[in-house]
Design a protein around this motif. Structure first.
Motif, PDB file in Angstrom:
ATOM      1  N   UNK A   6      75.962 -30.440 -23.284  1.00 29.21           N
ATOM      2  CA  UNK A   6      76.003 -29.241 -24.106  1.00 29.21           C
ATOM      3  C   UNK A   6      74.838 -29.160 -25.089  1.00 29.21           C
ATOM      4  N   UNK A   7      74.188 -30.275 -25.346  1.00 22.94           N
ATOM      5  CA  UNK A   7      73.062 -30.306 -26.276  1.00 22.94           C
ATOM      6  C   UNK A   7      71.816 -29.721 -25.610  1.00 22.94           C
ATOM      7  N   UNK A   8      70.830 -29.281 -26.417  1.00 27.20           N
ATOM      8  CA  UNK A   8      69.585 -28.778 -25.826  1.00 27.20           C
ATOM      9  C   UNK A   8      68.958 -29.823 -24.903  1.00 27.20           C
ATOM     10  N   UNK A   9      68.489 -29.362 -23.754  1.00 21.76           N
ATOM     11  CA  UNK A   9      67.859 -30.251 -22.776  1.00 21.76           C
ATOM     12  C   UNK A   9      66.345 -30.233 -22.973  1.00 21.76           C
ATOM     13  N   UNK A  10      65.752 -31.428 -22.968  1.00 19.91           N
ATOM     14  CA  UNK A  10      64.313 -31.571 -23.107  1.00 19.91           C
ATOM     15  C   UNK A  10      63.756 -32.293 -21.890  1.00 19.91           C
ATOM     16  N   UNK A  51      67.898 -35.296 -26.596  1.00 20.51           N
ATOM     17  CA  UNK A  51      67.212 -36.202 -27.518  1.00 20.51           C
ATOM     18  C   UNK A  51      68.240 -37.062 -28.240  1.00 20.51           C
ATOM     19  N   UNK A  52      67.911 -38.344 -28.362  1.00 12.85           N
ATOM     20  CA  UNK A  52      68.813 -39.264 -29.051  1.00 12.85           C
ATOM     21  C   UNK A  52      69.052 -38.815 -30.484  1.00 12.85           C
ATOM     22  N   UNK A  53      68.053 -38.215 -31.110  1.00 14.65           N
ATOM     23  CA  UNK A  53      68.218 -37.744 -32.489  1.00 14.65           C
ATOM     24  C   UNK A  53      69.311 -36.679 -32.583  1.00 14.65           C
ATOM     25  N   UNK A 104      60.264 -36.162 -32.927  1.00 14.38           N
ATOM     26  CA  UNK A 104      58.924 -36.209 -32.356  1.00 14.38           C
ATOM     27  C   UNK A 104      58.675 -37.478 -31.545  1.00 14.38           C
ATOM     28  N   UNK A 105      59.557 -38.478 -31.665  1.00 11.17           N
ATOM     29  CA  UNK A 105      59.422 -39.699 -30.866  1.00 11.17           C
ATOM     30  C   UNK A 105      59.882 -39.482 -29.428  1.00 11.17           C
ATOM     31  N   UNK A 106      60.609 -38.379 -29.183  1.00  6.98           N
ATOM     32  CA  UNK A 106      61.020 -37.997 -27.823  1.00  6.98           C
ATOM     33  C   UNK A 106      61.890 -39.042 -27.121  1.00  6.98           C
ATOM     34  N   UNK A 107      62.674 -39.800 -27.888  1.00  7.78           N
ATOM     35  CA  UNK A 107      63.603 -40.742 -27.256  1.00  7.78           C
ATOM     36  C   UNK A 107      64.736 -39.938 -26.617  1.00  7.78           C
ATOM     37  N   UNK A 108      64.948 -40.147 -25.330  1.00 10.83           N
ATOM     38  CA  UNK A 108      65.925 -39.360 -24.594  1.00 10.83           C
ATOM     39  C   UNK A 108      67.110 -40.197 -24.134  1.00 10.83           C
ATOM     40  N   UNK A 109      68.263 -39.524 -24.048  1.00  6.71           N
ATOM     41  CA  UNK A 109      69.354 -39.997 -23.208  1.00  6.71           C
ATOM     42  C   UNK A 109      69.231 -39.150 -21.944  1.00  6.71           C
ATOM     43  N   UNK A 110      68.631 -39.736 -20.926  1.00  7.32           N
ATOM     44  CA  UNK A 110      68.220 -38.976 -19.744  1.00  7.32           C
ATOM     45  C   UNK A 110      69.281 -39.007 -18.658  1.00  7.32           C
ATOM     46  N   UNK A 124      71.789 -44.021 -13.142  1.00  5.05           N
ATOM     47  CA  UNK A 124      72.896 -43.059 -13.125  1.00  5.05           C
ATOM     48  C   UNK A 124      74.147 -43.643 -13.786  1.00  5.05           C
ATOM     49  N   UNK A 125      74.863 -42.848 -14.590  1.00  2.00           N
ATOM     50  CA  UNK A 125      74.624 -41.427 -14.865  1.00  2.00           C
ATOM     51  C   UNK A 125      73.755 -41.154 -16.098  1.00  2.00           C
ATOM     52  N   UNK A 126      73.491 -42.194 -16.898  1.00  2.00           N
ATOM     53  CA  UNK A 126      72.776 -41.968 -18.156  1.00  2.00           C
ATOM     54  C   UNK A 126      71.951 -43.195 -18.499  1.00  2.00           C
ATOM     55  N   UNK A 127      70.725 -42.960 -18.927  1.00  2.00           N
ATOM     56  CA  UNK A 127      69.856 -44.055 -19.352  1.00  2.00           C
ATOM     57  C   UNK A 127      69.072 -43.636 -20.585  1.00  2.00           C
ATOM     58  N   UNK A 128      68.501 -44.622 -21.237  1.00  2.00           N
ATOM     59  CA  UNK A 128      67.615 -44.377 -22.377  1.00  2.00           C
ATOM     60  C   UNK A 128      66.178 -44.327 -21.862  1.00  2.00           C
ATOM     61  N   UNK A 129      65.389 -43.436 -22.411  1.00  2.00           N
ATOM     62  CA  UNK A 129      63.948 -43.409 -22.161  1.00  2.00           C
ATOM     63  C   UNK A 129      63.256 -43.423 -23.516  1.00  2.00           C
ATOM     64  N   UNK A 130      62.507 -44.503 -23.767  1.00  2.00           N
ATOM     65  CA  UNK A 130      61.791 -44.662 -25.041  1.00  2.00           C
ATOM     66  C   UNK A 130      60.297 -44.628 -24.741  1.00  2.00           C
ATOM     67  N   UNK A 131      59.647 -43.475 -24.869  1.00  2.00           N
ATOM     68  CA  UNK A 131      58.213 -43.394 -24.573  1.00  2.00           C
ATOM     69  C   UNK A 131      57.385 -44.314 -25.462  1.00  2.00           C
ATOM     70  N   UNK A 132      56.292 -44.806 -24.902  1.00  2.00           N
ATOM     71  CA  UNK A 132      55.302 -45.625 -25.629  1.00  2.00           C
ATOM     72  C   UNK A 132      55.845 -46.973 -26.067  1.00  2.00           C
TER      73      UNK A 132
END
Length: 217
Positions: A6-10, A51-53, A104-110, A124-132
């Protein structure tokens, strides 16, 4: 999952790379332990998710928070995956709360990869993505998120993925003297030709060379 959907998708394009990438080359200088990766422990994808935030804000942690009122300074990710290195316990890692709550760190629950639902191998079904940040912190098969006062005490945070000077070896190593590795220097490698390959002198066609770059590890 319904709350997260339900949260905004990035969509975030991010390169994930193992901190041990190119260990084979390292071992030519001094033998190192770990899987003998050549240059292929790296991949780039377009990740989709929340976004994790935004997720943390749902539970009362505002954006750009460095410490909670209960003293939480780190966000710990716990995987469903069990591993022998944790004596059968779950794989886990953490990042600073200040990074997790920074949009702005773009940490995702993807939950998507390259426009498709995550498959099993990619978390699957959910992972963390921590850029850089080194790939070991982008935990797959996510089960729990904890807000903790200190860094995660898991083996892969405290007794692996740390940088030491050449004078340190496995007989005199003191893991407590170094912080867990997070970011990593930008690097580049030609990966379409092997070290033993030869080419004729002169100008080469650009198409012959596949160049890999990465700012994460």
């Amino acid at each position: 999952m319904k709350d997260i959907w339900m949260l905004p998708k990035y969509s975030v394009t991010a390169t994930l790379q193992c901190a041990g990438n190119r260990r084979t080359a390292m071992s030519k200088i001094k033998t190192v332990k770990g899987v003998g990766w050549d240059v292929s422990a790296i991949g780039n994808a377009i990740w989709g998710g929340a976004k994790l935030s935004d997720v943390l804000e749902l539970v009362g942690i505002p954006k750009l928070t460095s410490v909670t009122r209960f003293g939480g300074r780190h966000v710990e990710f716990i995987s469903v995956d069990k591993c022998k290195e944790e004596n059968g316990g779950p794989y886990k890692a953490s990042i600073p709360l200040s990074q997790a709550t920074n949009p702005e760190a773009d940490v995702l629950l993807a939950y998507e990869m390259n426009g498709e639902p995550l498959n099993r191998d990619h978390g699957y079904p959910l992972r963390v993505v921590v850029p850089s940040v080194i790939g070991a912190r982008s935990v797959k098969w996510l089960e729990d998120i904890n807000i903790i006062a200190e860094e995660c005490q898991g083996l892969f945070m405290q007794k692996d993925y740390k940088m030491f000077p050449p004078s340190v070896n496995w007989d005199n190593i003191d893991w407590s003297t170094r912080r867990p590795q997070m970011d990593f220097p930008v690097q580049c490698v030609i990966c379409s030709l092997e070290d033993v390959s030869t080419v004729k002198p002169g100008k080469q066609d650009q198409e012959r060379f596949a160049v890999q770059t990465g700012e994460t590890a």
